[in-house]
Design a protein around this motif. Structure first.
Motif, PDB file in Angstrom:
ATOM      1  N   PHE A 168       3.815   6.123  -4.279  1.00 41.01           N
ATOM      2  CA  PHE A 168       5.008   6.593  -3.560  1.00 41.01           C
ATOM      3  C   PHE A 168       5.121   5.753  -2.286  1.00 41.01           C
ATOM      4  O   PHE A 168       4.091   5.358  -1.716  1.00 41.01           O
ATOM      5  N   TRP A 169       6.342   5.521  -1.854  1.00 37.33           N
ATOM      6  CA  TRP A 169       6.549   4.800  -0.590  1.00 37.33           C
ATOM      7  C   TRP A 169       7.625   5.506   0.207  1.00 37.33           C
ATOM      8  O   TRP A 169       8.666   5.889  -0.331  1.00 37.33           O
ATOM      9  N   LYS A 170       7.347   5.636   1.526  1.00 42.91           N
ATOM     10  CA  LYS A 170       8.290   6.299   2.433  1.00 42.91           C
ATOM     11  C   LYS A 170       9.012   5.280   3.302  1.00 42.91           C
ATOM     12  O   LYS A 170       8.383   4.417   3.903  1.00 42.91           O
TER      13      LYS A 170
ATOM     14  N   ALA B 208       0.697   1.933   5.460  1.00 46.06           N
ATOM     15  CA  ALA B 208      -0.401   2.836   5.091  1.00 46.06           C
ATOM     16  C   ALA B 208      -1.352   2.983   6.277  1.00 46.06           C
ATOM     17  O   ALA B 208      -1.555   2.040   7.041  1.00 46.06           O
TER      18      ALA B 208
ATOM     19  N   LEU C  99      -3.846  11.662  -3.469  1.00 47.34           N
ATOM     20  CA  LEU C  99      -2.414  11.430  -3.651  1.00 47.34           C
ATOM     21  C   LEU C  99      -1.930  10.448  -2.579  1.00 47.34           C
ATOM     22  O   LEU C  99      -1.227   9.481  -2.871  1.00 47.34           O
ATOM     23  N   LYS C 100      -2.372  10.688  -1.348  1.00 48.79           N
ATOM     24  CA  LYS C 100      -1.970   9.849  -0.202  1.00 48.79           C
ATOM     25  C   LYS C 100      -2.317   8.379  -0.392  1.00 48.79           C
ATOM     26  O   LYS C 100      -1.544   7.510  -0.008  1.00 48.79           O
TER      27      LYS C 100
ATOM     28  N   MET D 295      -4.754  16.151  -2.270  1.00 44.92           N
ATOM     29  CA  MET D 295      -3.846  15.579  -1.265  1.00 44.92           C
ATOM     30  C   MET D 295      -4.370  14.241  -0.745  1.00 44.92           C
ATOM     31  O   MET D 295      -3.601  13.288  -0.570  1.00 44.92           O
TER      32      MET D 295
ATOM     33  N   HIS E 111       6.080  16.527  -6.103  1.00 43.42           N
ATOM     34  CA  HIS E 111       6.394  15.523  -5.089  1.00 43.42           C
ATOM     35  C   HIS E 111       7.851  15.153  -5.220  1.00 43.42           C
ATOM     36  O   HIS E 111       8.323  14.848  -6.311  1.00 43.42           O
TER      37      HIS E 111
ATOM     38  N   PRO F 205       0.843  -1.207   0.000  1.00 46.17           N
ATOM     39  CA  PRO F 205       0.000   0.000   0.000  1.00 46.17           C
ATOM     40  C   PRO F 205       0.880   1.261   0.000  1.00 46.17           C
ATOM     41  O   PRO F 205       1.943   1.267   0.619  1.00 46.17           O
ATOM     42  N   VAL F 206       0.418   2.286  -0.707  1.00 48.09           N
ATOM     43  CA  VAL F 206       1.256   3.473  -0.925  1.00 48.09           C
ATOM     44  C   VAL F 206       1.265   4.396   0.305  1.00 48.09           C
ATOM     45  O   VAL F 206       0.317   4.423   1.075  1.00 48.09           O
ATOM     46  N   THR F 207       2.369   5.137   0.467  1.00 53.32           N
ATOM     47  CA  THR F 207       2.536   5.974   1.666  1.00 53.32           C
ATOM     48  C   THR F 207       3.174   7.318   1.346  1.00 53.32           C
ATOM     49  O   THR F 207       4.016   7.813   2.093  1.00 53.32           O
ATOM     50  N   GLY F 208       2.794   7.910   0.211  1.00 49.99           N
ATOM     51  CA  GLY F 208       3.396   9.187  -0.157  1.00 49.99           C
ATOM     52  C   GLY F 208       2.724  10.377   0.524  1.00 49.99           C
ATOM     53  O   GLY F 208       1.907  10.214   1.421  1.00 49.99           O
ATOM     54  N   GLY F 209       3.040  11.551   0.044  1.00 48.81           N
ATOM     55  CA  GLY F 209       2.404  12.769   0.542  1.00 48.81           C
ATOM     56  C   GLY F 209       3.135  13.393   1.699  1.00 48.81           C
ATOM     57  O   GLY F 209       4.098  12.872   2.183  1.00 48.81           O
TER      58      GLY F 209
ATOM     59  N   VAL G 117       6.182  17.617  -0.396  1.00 49.09           N
ATOM     60  CA  VAL G 117       5.099  17.696  -1.377  1.00 49.09           C
ATOM     61  C   VAL G 117       4.512  19.112  -1.394  1.00 49.09           C
ATOM     62  O   VAL G 117       4.499  19.805  -0.366  1.00 49.09           O
TER      63      VAL G 117
ATOM     64  N   ALA H  22      -1.443   7.412  -5.227  1.00 50.21           N
ATOM     65  CA  ALA H  22      -0.218   7.614  -6.018  1.00 50.21           C
ATOM     66  C   ALA H  22       0.892   6.696  -5.496  1.00 50.21           C
ATOM     67  O   ALA H  22       1.113   6.618  -4.289  1.00 50.21           O
TER      68      ALA H  22
END
Lengths: 82, 158
Positions: free
Chosen positions: B130-132, B145, B124-125, B121, B89, A78-82, B101, B128
């Motif tokens: 992206f992975w942190k 998540a 996007l969360k 936002m 981003h 699962p994605v965790t951006g932002g 962002v 999109a």
């Protein structure tokens, strides 16, 4: 061939950023996972994680989505951006 | 409604930092139709879940990220009367306090810009790719998540 790529935690768990499988060995996303597990036994455990997401050619899909030669299949957490 | 021209694309995925003031100017320049400008910027904070955070690493899925963000922008434009939109981003290694962002939206009136910015936002969360990965005193961890983020995005369809 079907191109398969992995991202983030999954990439690290599998120790691979991606691979290819024979297009004859899978007709759906679920079958791609099975083919990958057969290719590498250590991967099976991580690929059966229910929270795993899949995109085919950059579009989010479910596990019964059809795949064909030339497709790019991506698996990721699962994605965790932002 | 004046859209940003090709020189200033609506979406930018980049390793380098951005200048908040410059981005606001780009939203406002030659845009006298829109009276409202709403911007959001997210930064790397020094704490998460009770741990001291030392830095973040951001990974994404090239090509799919841009496609997903473009879809979110299109959905927002259908739902609200908005003018210009900008999403930036960052990816790669980020230090504490660095910008992650930026979302900027203009509209004739504030309600549309506020709502569209928050909508962008929120989606996007949760959508999109992206992975942190967080670096804390305990080492490196890929972030999980949050259910609250999913609920927030789902609330827009109610």
């Amino acid at each position: 061939m079907i191109k398969v790529i992995f991202f983030a935690a999954l990439r690290e768990q599998l120790g691979s950023a991606g691979t290819e499988i024979n297009a004859d060995s899978a007709t759906t996303v679920a079958e791609v996972k099975v083919a990958l597990g057969e290719k590498n036994n250590n991967w099976q455990h991580y690929l059966t994680n229910n929270s795993l997401l899949c995109a085919v050619n950059h579009q989010m899909v479910n596990s019964d989505f059809s795949v064909k030669a030339g497709d790019e299949v991506a698996f990721f957490p699962p994605v965790t951006g932002g | 409604m004046t859209s940003l021209n090709n020189k200033y694309p609506e979406i930018s995925i980049q390793t380098e930092d951005f200048d908040h003031g410059v981005e606001v100017n780009l939203l406002e320049n030659n845009n006298v139709e829109d009276g409202a400008v709403v911007t959001f910027s997210g930064r790397v904070r020094n704490n998460n879940l009770g741990l001291t955070v030392k830095g973040l690493f951001l990974e994404h899925y090239p090509d799919m990220t841009e496609k997903l963000l473009a879809e979110i922008i299109q959905t927002a434009k259908k739902r609200w009367d908005i003018g210009r939109v900008k999403i930036i981003h960052r990816i790669g290694q980020l230090a504490i306090g660095e910008q992650i962002v930026f979302v900027g939206v203009t509209s004739k009136h504030r309600q549309d810009a506020f709502a569209a910015n928050e909508f962008i936002m929120d989606f996007l969360k949760v959508s999109a790719p992206f992975w942190k990965k967080e670096l804390t005193e305990l080492g490196e961890t890929w972030l999980a998540a949050k259910a609250s983020d999913k609920e927030k995005a789902q609330a827009w369809s109610k």
